[in-house]
Design a protein around this motif. Structure first.
Motif, PDB file in Angstrom:
ATOM      1  N   ARG A   1     -31.157  -5.761  -5.105  1.00  0.00           N
ATOM      2  CA  ARG A   1     -30.522  -6.737  -6.014  1.00  0.00           C
ATOM      3  C   ARG A   1     -29.756  -6.039  -7.132  1.00  0.00           C
ATOM      4  N   ASN A   2     -28.495  -6.418  -7.341  1.00  0.00           N
ATOM      5  CA  ASN A   2     -27.664  -5.889  -8.417  1.00  0.00           C
ATOM      6  C   ASN A   2     -27.451  -4.378  -8.341  1.00  0.00           C
ATOM      7  N   LYS A   3     -27.295  -3.863  -7.116  1.00  0.00           N
ATOM      8  CA  LYS A   3     -27.088  -2.427  -6.940  1.00  0.00           C
ATOM      9  C   LYS A   3     -25.865  -1.936  -7.711  1.00  0.00           C
ATOM     10  N   TRP A   5     -24.411  -3.689 -10.513  1.00  0.00           N
ATOM     11  CA  TRP A   5     -24.557  -3.940 -11.954  1.00  0.00           C
ATOM     12  C   TRP A   5     -25.605  -3.036 -12.599  1.00  0.00           C
ATOM     13  N   GLU A   6     -26.574  -2.573 -11.810  1.00  0.00           N
ATOM     14  CA  GLU A   6     -27.584  -1.646 -12.345  1.00  0.00           C
ATOM     15  C   GLU A   6     -26.967  -0.316 -12.778  1.00  0.00           C
ATOM     16  N   SER A 146     -18.194 -10.649   0.453  1.00  0.00           N
ATOM     17  CA  SER A 146     -19.430  -9.882   0.745  1.00  0.00           C
ATOM     18  C   SER A 146     -19.163  -8.520   1.356  1.00  0.00           C
ATOM     19  N   ARG A 148     -18.201  -5.999  -0.686  1.00  0.00           N
ATOM     20  CA  ARG A 148     -18.281  -5.116  -1.853  1.00  0.00           C
ATOM     21  C   ARG A 148     -16.908  -4.755  -2.420  1.00  0.00           C
TER      22      ARG A 148
END
Ligand code: MYA
Ligand code: JJ1
Length: 388
Positions: A1-3, A5-6, A146, A148
């Motif tokens: 999850r959120n790869k 935004w992290e 989807s 990326r």
């Protein structure tokens, strides 16, 4: 999850509630010579373009991409349909950079398939005015979702913002990302209830008939406030003073000067409307209200293709109650044939929403800052910022 935004300098979920972290920039600026000089890599079939919005052809391509692929409601019944005039207005404020209007084309066919924009803005956070980019109109064609592509677009706009020595940004989205500085609720005031019900935008309330509903939302034919009139070019200095003073009370708000007010608030037909109250005695400008025009396409209805919506923009009341000012705004919007008047619960809007028969919508709007930490989640009433 959120790869993605992290990896970005934004508030992270794990840090929520940690007040030991300092408020302000998360990362320091780097020397401009350290900013990557070449664009980020796109998948091989695609190429970057800078969009010249002044070109009628380019503007039409952007309009077509957005009108077919931009934001929809949760049930995919409506899609934002920003007009070309609106896009030109929103994307070319004072000091804008053409390099921040970014498109992606298919190399072979030249078809425009993705878009993202930034515009410069001075935004005050507590006591500090920060030069920021406002990021908007991120859109990837439905057939390319989807894959990326969005993270690459965000990195590219970030790079081009950095090249102008700007290191912070503000943006809003309907989805939850790491991490909102505030979460606002959309409210809706029916102006044309029959059409809204016919197209599925709203429903007949329990124990309500159509004629009872039409009566409920009826508005006077004429505005009520003496001295209420359209804003004119000579009002720019007075409106700027009024607005500057009013926006001081919010924790996050734009720092407008006269050039901004002239561009953002002077009436443009079917784009933005501004009204004010000029005291009949002193000729002082004491109150101000504005709304922008953002129609939505109605997807798959036999009888109607567009919903004409007005969105509350900046409003200031000093002499007459905000409730009365907004009632006059509703009357003007009704006269101009809008179907619905929308507002967020930002600024002092809560003080009139229920009384003026707005109802909560099924959509929320999350506000974000890039590379600027705020340690507390703000109440919507602490926000003095409306993005387009
Ligand atoms: S908000 C309006 C956004 N547009 C739409 O909703 C239109 C319809 N939807 C689409 O066109 C696509 O679904 C979009 C995503 C393009 C939204 N903001 O490519 P992907 C993250 C930020 O596989 P797609 C507006 O315009 C997602 O969490 N990130 O996904 C403000 C995931 O990351 P992670 C978003 O669905 C935009 C990754 O993207 C958003 O094909 C502000 C997936 O990418 C979103 N709305 O494309 C942008 N939606 O794995 C940020 C999804 O980490 C600006 N994602 O969860 C930041 C500041 C930059 C400037 C800084 C300057 C210093
Ligand atoms: O417009 C929205 N919702 C409408 C339509 C709902 C249709 C079914 N999903 C709505 N209508 C109820 C109105 C009713 C009128 C009488 C009184 C009671 C209420 O709720 C919503 C907002 O509520 N809009 C969206 O979902 C559009 C997307 C919002 C996120 C925007 C992202 C912004 C992009 C960044 O710049």
């Amino acid at each position: 999850r959120n790869k993605f935004w992290e990896t970005q300098p934004v508030g992270q979920f794990k840090d929520l509630g940690d007040t030991s972290l300092p408020e302000g920039p998360i990362e320091s600026p780097t020397p401009l010579s350290d900013v990557k000089q070449e664009p980020f890599n796109l998948p091989n079939l695609y190429e970057w373009i800078t969009c010249d919005m002044d070109s009628e052809e380019m503007c039409t391509e952007v309009y077509n991409l957005l009108s077919n692929n931009y934001v929809e409601d949760d049930d995919n019944m409506f899609r934002f349909n920003y007009s070309k005039e609106f896009l030109l207005w929103a994307l070319c404020p004072p000091g804008y950079y053409r390099s921040w209007h970014i498109g992606v084309r298919v190399k072979s066919s030249k078809k425009l398939v993705a878009f993202i924009t930034g515009v410069p803005a001075r935004i005050r956070v507590r006591d500090t005015v920060v030069n920021m980019a406002e990021i908007n109109f991120l859109c990837v064609h439905k057939k390319l979702r989807s894959k990326r592509l969005a993270p690459v677009m965000i990195k590219e706009v970030t790079r081009r913002v950095h090249l102008e020595n700007i290191w912070q940004a503000a943006y809003t989205a309907g989805v939850v990302l790491p991490t909102p500085i505030s979460t606002c609720q959309y409210w809706h005031r029916s102006l044309n209830p029959k059409k809204l019900i016919d197209v599925g935008f709203s429903r007949l309330g329990p124990r309500m008939t159509m004629s009872r509903t039409i009566k409920l939302y009826k508005l006077p034919d004429q505005t009520a406030t003496p001295g209420f009139r359209k804003m004119e070019p000579h009002d720019v200095p007075a409106v700027t003073r009024l607005l500057k003073n009013y926006l001081k009370q919010f924790l996050v708000a734009p720092d407008f000067d006269e050039n901004d007010v002239e561009h953002l608030l002077l009436t443009r037909e079917n784009v933005v409307d501004s009204y004010l109250v000029e005291s009949p005695e002193t000729h002082e400008i004491t109150d101000f209200c504005s709304f922008y025009t953002l129609p939505s396409s109605i997807l798959g209805n036999q009888n109607y293709s567009t919903l004409k919506a007005a969105y509350s923009y900046y409003n200031v009341s000093t002499k007459i109650p905000l409730l009365q000012l907004m009632n006059d705004a509703l009357i003007v919007a009704k006269q101009k044939d809008y179907d619905v008047f929308n507002a967020l619960d930002v600024m002092q809007n809560e003080s009139f929403l229920k009384e003026l028969k707005f109802g909560p919508g099924d959509g929320k709007l999350h506000y974000y800052l890039y590379n600027y930490r705020i340690n507390h989640v703000l109440r919507p009433s602490e926000l003095g910022l409306v993005l387009l």
